[in-house]
Write an enzyme that holds these catalytic residues in place. Sequence first.
Site, PDB file in Angstrom:
ATOM      1  N   ARG A 134       0.869  -1.174   0.000  1.00  0.00           N
ATOM      2  CA  ARG A 134       0.000   0.000   0.000  1.00  0.00           C
ATOM      3  C   ARG A 134       0.907   1.225   0.000  1.00  0.00           C
ATOM      4  O   ARG A 134       2.000   1.205   0.570  1.00  0.00           O
ATOM      5  CB  ARG A 134      -0.898   0.011   1.250  1.00  0.00           C
ATOM      6  CG  ARG A 134      -2.061  -1.002   1.199  1.00  0.00           C
ATOM      7  CD  ARG A 134      -3.118  -0.591   0.185  1.00  0.00           C
ATOM      8  NE  ARG A 134      -4.287  -1.451   0.212  1.00  0.00           N
ATOM      9  CZ  ARG A 134      -4.470  -2.507  -0.579  1.00  0.00           C
ATOM     10  NH1 ARG A 134      -3.508  -2.856  -1.418  1.00  0.00           N
ATOM     11  NH2 ARG A 134      -5.579  -3.208  -0.524  1.00  0.00           N
ATOM     12  N   GLU A 191      -4.386   7.671  -4.529  1.00  0.00           N
ATOM     13  CA  GLU A 191      -4.719   6.969  -5.765  1.00  0.00           C
ATOM     14  C   GLU A 191      -6.061   7.482  -6.287  1.00  0.00           C
ATOM     15  O   GLU A 191      -6.985   7.669  -5.506  1.00  0.00           O
ATOM     16  CB  GLU A 191      -4.787   5.456  -5.511  1.00  0.00           C
ATOM     17  CG  GLU A 191      -3.453   4.856  -5.143  1.00  0.00           C
ATOM     18  CD  GLU A 191      -3.508   3.339  -4.993  1.00  0.00           C
ATOM     19  OE1 GLU A 191      -4.556   2.724  -5.273  1.00  0.00           O
ATOM     20  OE2 GLU A 191      -2.487   2.773  -4.572  1.00  0.00           O
ATOM     21  N   HIS A 245      -2.043   0.567  -9.851  1.00  0.00           N
ATOM     22  CA  HIS A 245      -2.613  -0.403  -8.896  1.00  0.00           C
ATOM     23  C   HIS A 245      -3.287  -1.549  -9.652  1.00  0.00           C
ATOM     24  O   HIS A 245      -4.484  -1.813  -9.494  1.00  0.00           O
ATOM     25  CB  HIS A 245      -3.596   0.278  -7.945  1.00  0.00           C
ATOM     26  CG  HIS A 245      -3.821  -0.528  -6.704  1.00  0.00           C
ATOM     27  ND1 HIS A 245      -4.144   0.035  -5.485  1.00  0.00           N
ATOM     28  CD2 HIS A 245      -3.811  -1.863  -6.489  1.00  0.00           C
ATOM     29  CE1 HIS A 245      -4.316  -0.911  -4.584  1.00  0.00           C
ATOM     30  NE2 HIS A 245      -4.124  -2.082  -5.164  1.00  0.00           N
TER      31      HIS A 245
HETATM   32  C1  8YV Z   1      -7.310  -4.143  -5.576  1.00  0.00           C
HETATM   33  C2  8YV Z   1      -5.785  -5.028  -3.877  1.00  0.00           C
HETATM   34  O1  8YV Z   1      -7.037  -2.944  -4.974  1.00  0.00           O
HETATM   35  O2  8YV Z   1      -6.823  -7.041  -3.225  1.00  0.00           O
HETATM   36  C3  8YV Z   1      -6.248  -6.000  -2.848  1.00  0.00           C
HETATM   37  O3  8YV Z   1      -6.000  -5.710  -1.643  1.00  0.00           O
HETATM   38  O4  8YV Z   1      -5.056  -4.135  -3.580  1.00  0.00           O
HETATM   39  C4  8YV Z   1      -6.204  -5.143  -5.306  1.00  0.00           C
HETATM   40  O5  8YV Z   1      -6.593  -6.415  -5.585  1.00  0.00           O
HETATM   41  C5  8YV Z   1      -8.598  -4.616  -4.981  1.00  0.00           C
HETATM   42  O6  8YV Z   1      -8.926  -5.794  -5.600  1.00  0.00           O
HETATM   43  C6  8YV Z   1      -9.700  -3.562  -5.169  1.00  0.00           C
HETATM   44  O7  8YV Z   1      -9.859  -3.276  -6.519  1.00  0.00           O
END
Ligand code: 8YV
Length: 324
Positions: free
Chosen positions: A237, A266, A285
């Site tokens: 993150r 983001e 992301h």
């Molecule tokens: C996407 C992620 O942000 O699964 C997570 O924690 O960071 C990514 O897969 C998530 O799926 C939301 O779109």
Amino acid sequence: MKRNVLLYKGIPEQALQKLQAHFNVTYFDGINDNNKSAFLSALAETEGLIGASVKMDAEILEHAPKLKAASTISVGTDQYNLPYLAQRNIPLMHTPNVLNETTADTLFTLIMCTARRAVEMANMVREGRWTSSISEAHFGTDIHGKTLGIIGMGRIGYAIAKRAHLGFDMKIQYSNRSRKEEAEKDFNASYMDMASLLKTSDFVCVMTPLTPQTERLIGKNEFAMMKKSAIFINGSRGKVIDESALIDALTQGTIKAAGLDVFEVEPLPADSPLCKLDNAVVFPHIGSATAETRFNMVMCAVDNLINALNGDISKNCANKDLLK
Ligand code: 8YV
């Protein structure tokens, strides 16, 4: 009588039909200034929440007095306040494992793009600046045989180590809250403290969850410990690192380059220095973002919510240890 559920992210028709077969579904495409009051009103009658990429903090969830379960379409749970949910005895379901391999593929793509300057070189061709044979000014960095330090040897960290060790003969070292004997056995991985890892790794890859303990885990001092030739990769993150310290490290030559799939804010603002630095590769992301995996994550999250509202939180409950 079907129970009321609020969906706050678009999902494939097949998943929506499954959800609607079990619940009265109210859909909002995220929360914004135009729909926030309607969203808060809908929360009043909601027993289940399902979605992703929206901050569901206490001041929002105070509007959901009937909430019995939440299901995030993600493995990360930092959009929710776990202790707050536990105080209300609300389980938070998430989607671990289903995205491990896809996310590890993305992180290794980031490692390779950053090491070999792939984006910078491809742009040189596209912009008509490839006017002579490749020379030292264009050279990248070898990946095979180098040392990869993984900070956060969880399920995705293990999948990254698999690619690195079996595919690229990389030496694996890791720091983690606890030992991971499986990675040590399978990939000859070495367990060490984070400072030692930072000082000795050619590639440093951060894959920890965002928690109060990992927020700003990597800052100016940690970048200064790294080799000047080191390449930094963040797939966890954005708030796990001090982003302005990283920008300074990249512009001052403290480290060689960085590959990033996550950011403090983001979408990453277009005027961020990270969008202009040749030694920064930035992805939007896309960790788990393949058609197959995102479909599987959504179906997993739908099943998680159905199970949780039926009283079964035996699988994929992120805050089970905190519940009464
Ligand atoms: C996407 C992620 O942000 O699964 C997570 O924690 O960071 C990514 O897969 C998530 O799926 C939301 O779109």
